[in-house]
Scaffold this motif. Structure first.
Motif, short mmCIF file in Angstrom:
data_model
loop_
_atom_site.label_atom_id
_atom_site.label_comp_id
_atom_site.label_asym_id
_atom_site.label_seq_id
_atom_site.Cartn_x
_atom_site.Cartn_y
_atom_site.Cartn_z
N THR A 164 0.84 -1.20 0.00
CA THR A 164 0.00 0.00 0.00
C THR A 164 0.88 1.25 0.00
O THR A 164 2.00 1.23 0.52
CB THR A 164 -0.90 0.04 1.24
OG1 THR A 164 -0.08 0.17 2.41
CG2 THR A 164 -1.74 -1.23 1.35
N PRO A 165 0.38 2.36 -0.57
CA PRO A 165 1.15 3.62 -0.53
C PRO A 165 1.52 4.04 0.89
O PRO A 165 2.59 4.57 1.13
CB PRO A 165 0.19 4.62 -1.18
CG PRO A 165 -0.66 3.78 -2.09
CD PRO A 165 -0.85 2.49 -1.35
N ARG A 166 0.63 3.78 1.83
CA ARG A 166 0.89 4.16 3.22
C ARG A 166 2.11 3.42 3.77
O ARG A 166 2.97 3.99 4.44
CB ARG A 166 -0.34 3.84 4.07
CG ARG A 166 -0.16 4.20 5.55
CD ARG A 166 -1.40 3.81 6.35
NE ARG A 166 -1.15 3.92 7.78
CZ ARG A 166 -1.61 3.08 8.69
NH1 ARG A 166 -2.33 2.04 8.30
NH2 ARG A 166 -1.35 3.26 9.97
N TYR A 167 2.18 2.11 3.48
CA TYR A 167 3.31 1.34 3.97
C TYR A 167 4.61 1.78 3.30
O TYR A 167 5.65 1.93 3.96
CB TYR A 167 3.10 -0.15 3.73
CG TYR A 167 4.32 -0.95 4.11
CD1 TYR A 167 4.71 -1.03 5.45
CD2 TYR A 167 5.10 -1.58 3.15
CE1 TYR A 167 5.85 -1.73 5.81
CE2 TYR A 167 6.24 -2.27 3.51
CZ TYR A 167 6.60 -2.35 4.84
OH TYR A 167 7.74 -3.03 5.19
N LEU A 168 4.57 2.02 2.00
CA LEU A 168 5.78 2.44 1.30
C LEU A 168 6.27 3.79 1.81
O LEU A 168 7.47 4.02 1.94
CB LEU A 168 5.52 2.49 -0.21
CG LEU A 168 5.31 1.12 -0.88
CD1 LEU A 168 4.86 1.30 -2.32
CD2 LEU A 168 6.60 0.30 -0.83
#
Length: 292
Positions: free
Chosen positions: A6-10
């Motif tokens: 997910t973008p949040r994790y990256l």
């Protein structure tokens, strides 16, 4: 590969890498382990944001489970000093194997790869310590502790920083302290005073007595380093009043009196034996749980 996250994790992962290591190494890690192009990695670093807390397994953490993958990750981080012949490749290979074995020994239910920054920081800080077997062992244990949910809640980057400040003698002293039945040493030194007691001369050497009743001179430089790092405390004039330690203080007293009698110095002065204790601090106790 990075499209699987997910973008949040990256955002979280890249920000943690940005905080801990130089951009060149971050770009290599992103391109090798998360399939970024070099341009994508550079762009991600330009737009780095402060990370919020986030728990998720990641490719970098998983790479540490494999000696081969761990070695590849270490090669990226250590490439400048390997090229400069600061460390030998055999030490790096040994370190990679230690890391993968120790992480593999953590029960799967306790493995937690949500804090890659801790591992990267420890790897970065270990770079100039790998020529010492004991320090390799300590750093490998710290990295494994960083992915163990039973231990990593309170680990901070300070732990790796402290290890990076240790020399071989400092590490050996900590190992000896760890092997004691209790995390402390009884110690003593000689003090000479005049009959009035209004002036005195203190011998610089301090001696300790270990669990095997061996008397050893305390390495002053090591004590200074370990105290400054907040790992131990030398408490002079304090006495551990327990039966097992009373015997050790008696041995120290006998040894120091004999040592004084063999010396021609200060024959006209009054001899006193000053008891002390070398104890592990609360921070030192927490560090020991992660490095031994």
């Amino acid at each position: 590969m990075h499209d699987d996250y997910t973008p949040r994790y990256l955002t979280y992962l890249i920000a943690r890498l940005y905080e801990q290591i130089e951009d060149k190494s971050t770009i290599e890690i992103l391109t090798k382990y998360l399939d970024y192009t070099e341009d994508e990695a550079k762009e991600a670093l330009k737009n780095v944001e402060k990370p919020e807390l986030f728990a998720c397994d990641d490719r970098i953490g998983a790479a540490l489970l494999s000696a081969e993958e761990s070695g590849a990750l270490l090669s990226i981080i250590f490439s400048p000093i390997v090229s400069a012949n600061v460390i030998e490749k055999k030490w790096l290979a040994n370190f990679a194997t230690k890391i993968s074995n120790k992480i593999g020994a953590v029960p799967p239910k306790d493995q937690d790869f949500s804090k890659p920054g801790l591992a990267i920081k420890a790897l970065e800080d270990s770079r100039y310590q790998l020529n010492e077997e004991l320090l390799r062992e300590m750093f490998a244990n710290l990295i494994a502790s960083g992915v163990d949910k039973q231990k990593n809640e309170y680990i901070t980057p300070r732990y790796a920083t402290v290890l990076s400040q240790l020399g071989a003698d400092d590490a050996k002293f900590l190992e000896e302290l760890y092997e004691e039945d209790y995390p402390l040493f009884p110690a003593s030194r000689i003090r000479y005073s005049n009959l009035r007691g209004d002036s005195y001369i203190e011998e610089p050497e301090i001696y300790l007595c270990n669990k095997n009743s061996e008397i050893k001179e305390v390495p002053q430089a090591t004590i200074s380093v370990l105290q400054s790092l907040g790992i131990i405390q030398l408490k002079e004039g304090q006495y551990i009043n327990e039966t097992s330690f009373n015997k050790k203080y008696a041995l120290l007293k006998s040894f120091l009196i004999s040592k004084s009698n063999d010396s021609e110095k200060n024959k006209n002065l009054y001899l006193r034996i000053i008891p002390s204790e070398i104890v592990l601090t609360a921070f030192g106790a927490s560090l020991f749980q992660c490095i031994f």
